[in-house]
Design a protein around this motif. Structure first.
Motif, mmCIF file in Angstrom:
data_model
loop_
_atom_site.group_PDB
_atom_site.id
_atom_site.type_symbol
_atom_site.label_atom_id
_atom_site.label_comp_id
_atom_site.label_asym_id
_atom_site.label_seq_id
_atom_site.Cartn_x
_atom_site.Cartn_y
_atom_site.Cartn_z
ATOM 1 N N ASP A 1 55.803 25.129 47.553
ATOM 2 C CA ASP A 1 55.748 23.900 46.769
ATOM 3 C C ASP A 1 56.730 22.864 47.307
ATOM 4 N N VAL A 2 57.899 23.324 47.747
ATOM 5 C CA VAL A 2 58.901 22.398 48.283
ATOM 6 C C VAL A 2 58.351 21.665 49.494
ATOM 7 N N ALA A 3 57.734 22.416 50.400
ATOM 8 C CA ALA A 3 57.171 21.793 51.608
ATOM 9 C C ALA A 3 56.016 20.865 51.257
ATOM 10 N N LEU A 4 55.167 21.287 50.343
ATOM 11 C CA LEU A 4 54.030 20.454 49.961
ATOM 12 C C LEU A 4 54.472 19.211 49.205
ATOM 13 N N ARG B 1 46.529 30.873 44.100
ATOM 14 C CA ARG B 1 47.375 29.875 44.760
ATOM 15 C C ARG B 1 46.577 28.603 45.056
ATOM 16 N N VAL B 2 45.337 28.749 45.461
ATOM 17 C CA VAL B 2 44.494 27.579 45.710
ATOM 18 C C VAL B 2 44.363 26.759 44.432
ATOM 19 N N ALA B 3 44.089 27.429 43.322
ATOM 20 C CA ALA B 3 43.954 26.727 42.041
ATOM 21 C C ALA B 3 45.260 26.046 41.651
ATOM 22 N N GLU B 4 46.370 26.701 41.921
ATOM 23 C CA GLU B 4 47.693 26.157 41.596
ATOM 24 C C GLU B 4 47.973 24.886 42.395
ATOM 25 N N VAL B 5 47.680 24.920 43.678
ATOM 26 C CA VAL B 5 47.907 23.756 44.541
ATOM 27 C C VAL B 5 47.019 22.594 44.101
ATOM 28 N N ARG B 6 45.784 22.903 43.807
ATOM 29 C CA ARG B 6 44.841 21.862 43.397
ATOM 30 C C ARG B 6 45.309 21.177 42.123
ATOM 31 N N ARG C 1 48.456 21.137 40.906
ATOM 32 C CA ARG C 1 49.777 20.531 41.059
ATOM 33 C C ARG C 1 49.704 19.145 41.689
ATOM 34 N N TYR C 2 48.813 18.977 42.675
ATOM 35 C CA TYR C 2 48.811 17.724 43.436
ATOM 36 C C TYR C 2 47.641 16.804 43.106
ATOM 37 N N GLY C 3 46.658 17.295 42.384
ATOM 38 C CA GLY C 3 45.539 16.441 42.022
ATOM 39 C C GLY C 3 44.730 15.972 43.208
ATOM 40 N N LEU C 4 44.767 16.748 44.296
ATOM 41 C CA LEU C 4 44.018 16.426 45.510
ATOM 42 C C LEU C 4 42.945 17.483 45.736
ATOM 43 N N PRO C 5 41.820 17.096 46.335
ATOM 44 C CA PRO C 5 40.832 18.103 46.712
ATOM 45 C C PRO C 5 41.452 19.103 47.688
ATOM 46 N N VAL C 6 41.043 20.359 47.566
ATOM 47 C CA VAL C 6 41.568 21.415 48.425
ATOM 48 C C VAL C 6 40.424 22.060 49.198
ATOM 49 N N MET C 7 40.624 22.188 50.510
ATOM 50 C CA MET C 7 39.706 22.922 51.371
ATOM 51 C C MET C 7 40.388 24.233 51.763
ATOM 52 N N VAL D 1 37.468 27.979 42.979
ATOM 53 C CA VAL D 1 38.752 27.278 42.888
ATOM 54 C C VAL D 1 38.937 26.181 43.935
ATOM 55 N N ALA D 2 38.206 26.249 45.035
ATOM 56 C CA ALA D 2 38.361 25.250 46.106
ATOM 57 C C ALA D 2 37.273 24.192 46.005
ATOM 58 N N ASP D 3 37.580 22.994 46.483
ATOM 59 C CA ASP D 3 36.582 21.924 46.508
ATOM 60 C C ASP D 3 35.642 22.071 47.697
ATOM 61 N N GLN D 4 36.193 22.583 48.803
ATOM 62 C CA GLN D 4 35.392 22.838 49.990
ATOM 63 C C GLN D 4 35.895 24.122 50.644
ATOM 64 N N LEU D 5 35.044 24.722 51.484
ATOM 65 C CA LEU D 5 35.408 25.907 52.248
ATOM 66 C C LEU D 5 35.246 25.620 53.730
#
Length: 214
Positions: free
Chosen positions: A67-70, A92-97, A99-105, A125-129
């Motif tokens: 999270d610090v790096a992101l 973790r994918v769901a958590e990142v998505r 936390r940042y409100g950005l689409p996640v691949m 959990v991901a927006d794209q694969l």
């Protein structure tokens, strides 16, 4: 043939950005995995991202980032999507998505039929694969190794709940065949449009985009 969206990953200079955009790439990837010859710092990526025209997605590739790096990355670089290229779990994918409100691949390594089972788990959990060749044992890089997987694994199976992108060993010479065999409507390339590791070739980028849409 459907319109094919091209992602060119590992861009490191203003010339790279200009050539990729001129070639018609719809996604531009910035690599933040330090061991990669394609990696850039957040400050460099910020300067490059600010020159990307509207309508072209800016994608940040990270590998098992904290999270610090992101936090630092997202605060510095105006990216449109996060590409998780490590061993991130669905949680973790769901958590990142969130936390940042950005689409996640999420990148999934493919080597055999059993690897396709992960597609359903991550589709929730991901927006794209991103379906990439699984790196060989002991490989220093999780992707960008110039290796392809057996495209026959995807034949007739390319209708999942999430948009997906084909990667792994794609070049201007084989991307047309890859699209025909897999039914992919999105493709990703890094090493296949380089003259040396991390050095993009404008001619190969243009040829790749043309062949993908061929």
């Amino acid at each position: 043939m459907p319109d094919i969206a091209v992602k060119i990953c590992g861009l490191r200079s203003a010339a790279d950005i200009g050539a990729a955009v001129s070639s018609g790439a719809r996604y531009l990837g910035f690599n933040f995995f330090d061991p990669s010859p394609r990696s850039v710092t957040p400050d460099v990526a910020r300067a490059l991202a600010l020159d990307v025209p509207p309508g072209v997605a800016k994608v940040a590739l990270v590998v098992d980032a904290s999270d610090v790096a992101l936090d630092a990355l997202v605060e510095t670089v105006p990216v449109d999507m996060l590409q998780l290229h490590g061993r991130e779990s669905p949680a973790r994918v769901a958590e990142v998505r969130a936390r940042y409100g950005l689409p996640v691949m999420k990148c999934l390594g493919i080597a055999g039929p059993g690897d396709l089972e992960a597609i359903d788990r991550y589709s929730d959990v991901a927006d794209q694969l991103l379906l990439d060749a699984k790196p060989p044992e002991g490989a220093a890089l999780p992707g960008g190794n110039g290796l392809a997987f057996d495209w026959r694994l995807l034949a007739g199976r390319g209708s999942w709940d999430r948009p997906w992108m084909l990667a792994g060993g794609l070049t201007p010479e084989n991307v047309g065949e890859a699209v025909r065999r897999t039914g992919a409507t999105q493709v990703d390339v890094a090493s296949g449009v380089e003259s040396a590791p991390g050095v993009k070739d404008a001619g190969r980028m243009a040829a790749f985009c043309a062949a993908a849409r061929g």
